[in-house]
Design an enzyme around this catalytic site. Structure first.
Site, PDB file in Angstrom:
ATOM      1  N   TYR A 102       0.826  -1.219   0.000  1.00 30.71           N
ATOM      2  CA  TYR A 102       0.000   0.000   0.000  1.00 30.71           C
ATOM      3  C   TYR A 102       0.858   1.266   0.000  1.00 30.71           C
ATOM      4  CZ  TYR A 102      -4.331  -2.587   0.180  1.00 30.71           C
ATOM      5  OH  TYR A 102      -5.387  -3.405  -0.186  1.00 30.71           O
ATOM      6  N   VAL A 139      -9.222   4.105  -4.473  1.00 31.73           N
ATOM      7  CA  VAL A 139      -8.686   4.511  -3.165  1.00 31.73           C
ATOM      8  C   VAL A 139      -7.656   5.632  -3.351  1.00 31.73           C
ATOM      9  CG1 VAL A 139      -9.172   2.267  -2.098  1.00 31.73           C
ATOM     10  CG2 VAL A 139      -6.959   2.616  -3.258  1.00 31.73           C
ATOM     11  N   HIS A 157     -14.702   2.110  -1.220  1.00 34.77           N
ATOM     12  CA  HIS A 157     -13.682   1.174  -0.721  1.00 34.77           C
ATOM     13  C   HIS A 157     -12.576   1.878   0.039  1.00 34.77           C
ATOM     14  CE1 HIS A 157     -15.119  -1.719  -4.091  1.00 34.77           C
ATOM     15  NE2 HIS A 157     -15.857  -1.790  -3.026  1.00 34.77           N
ATOM     16  N   CYS A 175      -5.534   2.719  13.058  1.00 33.50           N
ATOM     17  CA  CYS A 175      -5.044   1.617  13.903  1.00 33.50           C
ATOM     18  C   CYS A 175      -5.904   0.380  13.641  1.00 33.50           C
ATOM     19  CB  CYS A 175      -5.149   2.014  15.377  1.00 33.50           C
ATOM     20  SG  CYS A 175      -4.717   0.652  16.478  1.00 33.50           S
ATOM     21  N   CYS A 219      -7.578  -0.216  17.564  1.00 36.06           N
ATOM     22  CA  CYS A 219      -8.575   0.709  18.166  1.00 36.06           C
ATOM     23  C   CYS A 219      -9.178   1.664  17.139  1.00 36.06           C
ATOM     24  CB  CYS A 219      -7.919   1.499  19.301  1.00 36.06           C
ATOM     25  SG  CYS A 219      -6.773   2.776  18.733  1.00 36.06           S
ATOM     26  N   GLY A 277     -14.575   3.058 -16.424  1.00 35.01           N
ATOM     27  CA  GLY A 277     -13.344   2.377 -16.047  1.00 35.01           C
ATOM     28  C   GLY A 277     -13.469   1.371 -14.943  1.00 35.01           C
ATOM     29  N   THR A 278     -14.559   0.594 -14.952  1.00 35.69           N
ATOM     30  CA  THR A 278     -14.647  -0.476 -13.948  1.00 35.69           C
ATOM     31  C   THR A 278     -15.035  -1.778 -14.630  1.00 35.69           C
ATOM     32  OG1 THR A 278     -15.644  -1.226 -11.882  1.00 35.69           O
ATOM     33  CG2 THR A 278     -17.076   0.020 -13.358  1.00 35.69           C
TER      34      THR A 278
HETATM   35  C1  BV8 Z   1     -18.197  -7.772   1.192  1.00 33.35           C
HETATM   36  C2  BV8 Z   1      -9.942  -1.594  -2.058  1.00 33.35           C
HETATM   37  C3  BV8 Z   1     -19.408  -8.794   2.935  1.00 33.35           C
HETATM   38  C4  BV8 Z   1      -8.695  -2.342  -1.693  1.00 33.35           C
HETATM   39  C5  BV8 Z   1     -11.298  -3.232  -3.255  1.00 33.35           C
HETATM   40  C6  BV8 Z   1     -21.826 -10.723  -3.632  1.00 33.35           C
HETATM   41  C7  BV8 Z   1     -22.260  -9.758  -2.734  1.00 33.35           C
HETATM   42  C8  BV8 Z   1     -21.383  -9.214  -1.789  1.00 33.35           C
HETATM   43  C9  BV8 Z   1     -20.028  -9.632  -1.769  1.00 33.35           C
HETATM   44  C10 BV8 Z   1     -19.607 -10.586  -2.660  1.00 33.35           C
HETATM   45  C11 BV8 Z   1     -20.488 -11.132  -3.586  1.00 33.35           C
HETATM   46  N1  BV8 Z   1     -19.802 -12.041  -4.316  1.00 33.35           N
HETATM   47  C12 BV8 Z   1     -18.514 -12.060  -3.906  1.00 33.35           C
HETATM   48  C13 BV8 Z   1     -18.371 -11.213  -2.897  1.00 33.35           C
HETATM   49  C14 BV8 Z   1     -17.122 -10.984  -2.174  1.00 33.35           C
HETATM   50  C15 BV8 Z   1     -16.296  -9.850  -2.762  1.00 33.35           C
HETATM   51  C16 BV8 Z   1     -16.329  -9.798  -4.260  1.00 33.35           C
HETATM   52  O1  BV8 Z   1     -17.089  -9.026  -4.851  1.00 33.35           O
HETATM   53  N2  BV8 Z   1     -15.473 -10.586  -4.906  1.00 33.35           N
HETATM   54  C17 BV8 Z   1     -15.392 -10.545  -6.343  1.00 33.35           C
HETATM   55  C18 BV8 Z   1     -13.951 -10.755  -6.768  1.00 33.35           C
HETATM   56  C19 BV8 Z   1     -16.335 -11.594  -6.915  1.00 33.35           C
HETATM   57  N3  BV8 Z   1     -16.729  -8.600  -2.205  1.00 33.35           N
HETATM   58  C20 BV8 Z   1     -16.226  -8.228  -0.996  1.00 33.35           C
HETATM   59  O2  BV8 Z   1     -15.475  -8.904  -0.333  1.00 33.35           O
HETATM   60  C21 BV8 Z   1     -16.686  -6.888  -0.472  1.00 33.35           C
HETATM   61  N4  BV8 Z   1     -17.124  -7.054   0.884  1.00 33.35           N
HETATM   62  O3  BV8 Z   1     -18.908  -8.233   0.372  1.00 33.35           O
HETATM   63  O4  BV8 Z   1     -18.351  -7.950   2.529  1.00 33.35           O
HETATM   64  C22 BV8 Z   1     -19.605  -8.509   4.354  1.00 33.35           C
HETATM   65  C23 BV8 Z   1     -20.816  -7.965   4.772  1.00 33.35           C
HETATM   66  C24 BV8 Z   1     -20.994  -7.749   6.123  1.00 33.35           C
HETATM   67  C25 BV8 Z   1     -19.973  -8.027   7.040  1.00 33.35           C
HETATM   68  C26 BV8 Z   1     -18.742  -8.538   6.588  1.00 33.35           C
HETATM   69  C27 BV8 Z   1     -18.557  -8.786   5.242  1.00 33.35           C
HETATM   70  C28 BV8 Z   1     -15.538  -5.887  -0.412  1.00 33.35           C
HETATM   71  C29 BV8 Z   1     -15.005  -5.616  -1.780  1.00 33.35           C
HETATM   72  C30 BV8 Z   1     -14.005  -4.451  -1.722  1.00 33.35           C
HETATM   73  C31 BV8 Z   1     -12.606  -4.938  -2.027  1.00 33.35           C
HETATM   74  N5  BV8 Z   1     -11.676  -3.789  -2.127  1.00 33.35           N
HETATM   75  N6  BV8 Z   1     -10.510  -2.148  -3.301  1.00 33.35           N
HETATM   76  C32 BV8 Z   1      -7.562  -2.020  -2.628  1.00 33.35           C
HETATM   77  O5  BV8 Z   1      -7.722  -1.183  -3.555  1.00 33.35           O
HETATM   78  O6  BV8 Z   1      -6.474  -2.601  -2.419  1.00 33.35           O
HETATM   79  S1  BV8 Z   1     -11.877  -3.857  -4.704  1.00 33.35           S
HETATM   80  C33 BV8 Z   1     -10.978  -3.278  -6.038  1.00 33.35           C
HETATM   81  O7  BV8 Z   1     -11.242  -4.131  -7.129  1.00 33.35           O
HETATM   82  C34 BV8 Z   1     -11.423  -1.937  -6.561  1.00 33.35           C
HETATM   83  O8  BV8 Z   1     -11.699  -1.035  -5.533  1.00 33.35           O
HETATM   84  C35 BV8 Z   1     -12.640  -2.227  -7.397  1.00 33.35           C
HETATM   85  O9  BV8 Z   1     -13.814  -2.177  -6.669  1.00 33.35           O
HETATM   86  C36 BV8 Z   1     -12.443  -3.670  -7.763  1.00 33.35           C
HETATM   87  C37 BV8 Z   1     -12.366  -3.867  -9.246  1.00 33.35           C
HETATM   88  O10 BV8 Z   1     -11.471  -2.952  -9.692  1.00 33.35           O
HETATM   89  P1  BV8 Z   1     -11.893  -1.922 -10.872  1.00 33.35           P
HETATM   90  O11 BV8 Z   1     -11.950  -0.586 -10.285  1.00 33.35           O
HETATM   91  O12 BV8 Z   1     -13.065  -2.368 -11.655  1.00 33.35           O
HETATM   92  O13 BV8 Z   1     -10.610  -2.106 -11.698  1.00 33.35           O
HETATM   93  P2  BV8 Z   1     -10.185  -3.380 -12.531  1.00 33.35           P
HETATM   94  O14 BV8 Z   1      -8.698  -3.393 -12.537  1.00 33.35           O
HETATM   95  O15 BV8 Z   1     -10.944  -4.592 -12.119  1.00 33.35           O
HETATM   96  O16 BV8 Z   1     -10.730  -2.982 -13.986  1.00 33.35           O
HETATM   97  C38 BV8 Z   1     -10.242  -1.814 -14.592  1.00 33.35           C
HETATM   98  C39 BV8 Z   1     -11.233  -1.484 -15.698  1.00 33.35           C
HETATM   99  O17 BV8 Z   1     -10.805  -0.272 -16.309  1.00 33.35           O
HETATM  100  C40 BV8 Z   1     -11.268  -2.543 -16.780  1.00 33.35           C
HETATM  101  O18 BV8 Z   1     -12.607  -2.798 -17.138  1.00 33.35           O
HETATM  102  C41 BV8 Z   1     -10.523  -1.888 -17.950  1.00 33.35           C
HETATM  103  O19 BV8 Z   1     -11.032  -2.288 -19.213  1.00 33.35           O
HETATM  104  C42 BV8 Z   1     -10.819  -0.445 -17.724  1.00 33.35           C
HETATM  105  N7  BV8 Z   1      -9.827   0.491 -18.258  1.00 33.35           N
HETATM  106  C43 BV8 Z   1      -8.487   0.296 -18.422  1.00 33.35           C
HETATM  107  N8  BV8 Z   1      -7.943   1.432 -18.944  1.00 33.35           N
HETATM  108  C44 BV8 Z   1      -8.953   2.331 -19.087  1.00 33.35           C
HETATM  109  C45 BV8 Z   1     -10.152   1.744 -18.651  1.00 33.35           C
HETATM  110  N9  BV8 Z   1     -11.343   2.387 -18.664  1.00 33.35           N
HETATM  111  C46 BV8 Z   1     -11.346   3.648 -19.143  1.00 33.35           C
HETATM  112  N10 BV8 Z   1     -10.237   4.298 -19.576  1.00 33.35           N
HETATM  113  C47 BV8 Z   1      -9.029   3.672 -19.569  1.00 33.35           C
HETATM  114  N11 BV8 Z   1      -7.923   4.312 -20.024  1.00 33.35           N
HETATM  115 ZN    ZN Z   2      -4.787   1.868  18.430  1.00 32.23          ZN
END
Ligand code: BV8
Ligand code: ZN
Length: 268
Positions: free
Chosen positions: A69, A105, A121, A129, A132, A195-196
């Site tokens: 990070y 982020v 996110h 922390c 805490c 871009g997602t």
């Molecule tokens: C949770 C921060 C439950 C960290 C990130 C169904 C319902 C709920 C949850 C789930 C579910 N099924 C599965 C889950 C679990 C999981 C999940 O979704 N897994 C996926 C893999 C299937 N979800 C979770 O765990 C979430 N939490 O559900 O908790 C819960 C409830 C109560 C109590 C306890 C628990 C939490 C998910 C958050 C994870 N953190 N980021 C960090 O950054 O290190 S996710 C991270 O990846 C990003 O933030 C983003 O959200 C995600 C995908 O990234 P993108 O932004 O889309 O980027 P990516 O690289 O994938 O794609 C880039 C895109 O840009 C491409 O399409 C590309 O073509 C395009 N591009 C490229 N160049 C350009 C462009 N576009 C335009 N112009 C350009 N030039």
């Molecule tokens: Zn602390």
């Protein structure tokens, strides 16, 4: 003259009253910030981002995760907002009832002039922390180099290890932020998704909620994504090029917030 899809999207934007701009890592790609799927360049290649972005990875090897990070934060701190971020800020300036909801982020929307983007996110700039939850100050990120472990700082109050202020896989999104994002998506008449990959939930629900409740949807992405299914207009290409083109086609080329705007009409 804008190409047909941009003209069609511009019609929607020019008449929209309540706009949500939903962004992912792709909007920061042209600022040199790796997207989530390719966030592992250099020595990070040997890790799976999804495996690193978890509480378990931090528990098992806090220095490896904190180093990743810090490396990402140093990359973001050296990046600058691109024309796509500026175009989003121009939309906010033009449409009083508009909101940015981002999965990113980084702080590039803020640095481009977006007023108060919702960070579903979390943020690289809000460490806290891990015991805490006290917010922890962060030094200007030294370049931790590729793949070097960096031991996380300790909390000033309880000496617990400080963690990144992001939402990891398996962690709940901040409830108030998610509720506000769903509320805005439910009430908007236009959602622009930029871009997602639309693969991570519950964030990926946001454009689907908007479409289900009658909003029009514009997608900006060079690739196909699952959100193609809900998009009324797909602008296939890079957002740093297409978003300014969209804003110019909607409101003319003199938007001061746009790069290259102004009487010379530079920037095409
Ligand atoms: C949770 C921060 C439950 C960290 C990130 C169904 C319902 C709920 C949850 C789930 C579910 N099924 C599965 C889950 C679990 C999981 C999940 O979704 N897994 C996926 C893999 C299937 N979800 C979770 O765990 C979430 N939490 O559900 O908790 C819960 C409830 C109560 C109590 C306890 C628990 C939490 C998910 C958050 C994870 N953190 N980021 C960090 O950054 O290190 S996710 C991270 O990846 C990003 O933030 C983003 O959200 C995600 C995908 O990234 P993108 O932004 O889309 O980027 P990516 O690289 O994938 O794609 C880039 C895109 O840009 C491409 O399409 C590309 O073509 C395009 N591009 C490229 N160049 C350009 C462009 N576009 C335009 N112009 C350009 N030039
Ligand atoms: Zn602390």
């Amino acid at each position: 003259m804008a190409e047909p899809h941009v003209r069609e999207a511009a019609e929607l934007l020019a008449h929209a009253r309540r706009v949500v701009v939903f962004t992912g890592a792709g909007i920061s790609a042209e600022s040199g910030v790796p997207t989530f799927r390719d966030a592992l360049t250099g020595l990070w290649r040997r890790f799976d981002a999804q495996a690193l972005a978890t509480p378990e990875a931090f528990r098992d090897d806090p220095a490896l995760v904190w180093g990743w990070y810090e490396w990402r934060r140093s990359r973001v701190s050296r990046a600058v907002p691109n024309a796509g971020h500026l175009a989003v800020a121009a939309i906010e300036a033009r449409v009083p009832d508009s909101l940015v909801v981002t999965q990113n982020v980084d702080d590039l929307h803020e640095r481009a002039g977006s007023v108060a983007p919702l960070h579903l996110h979390g943020s690289l700039f809000a460490p806290r922390c891990s015991v805490c939850a006290r917010p922890a100050p962060y030094e200007v990120a030294q370049e931790p180099g590729d793949g070097r472990r960096v031991s996380p700082p300790r909390c000033a109050r309880c000496a617990g290890p400080v963690r990144p202020g992001v939402v990891w896989f398996g962690e709940a999104l901040p409830a108030a932020v998610l509720e506000a994002a769903i509320g805005a998506a439910s009430g908007c008449d236009l959602l622009i998704t930029v871009g997602t990959s639309g693969l991570v939930y519950p964030a990926a629900e946001i454009p689907q909620v908007a479409a289900r409740l009658g909003a029009r949807v514009i997608q900006v992405n060079p690739e196909r994504t699952p959100l193609d299914a809900v998009a009324d207009v797909n602008l296939r290409g890079p957002s740093a090029q297409l978003l300014p083109a969209l804003v110019r086609a909607a409101w003319g080329g003199d938007d001061p917030a746009l790069p290259g705007a102004g009487p010379s009409g530079a920037g095409g």
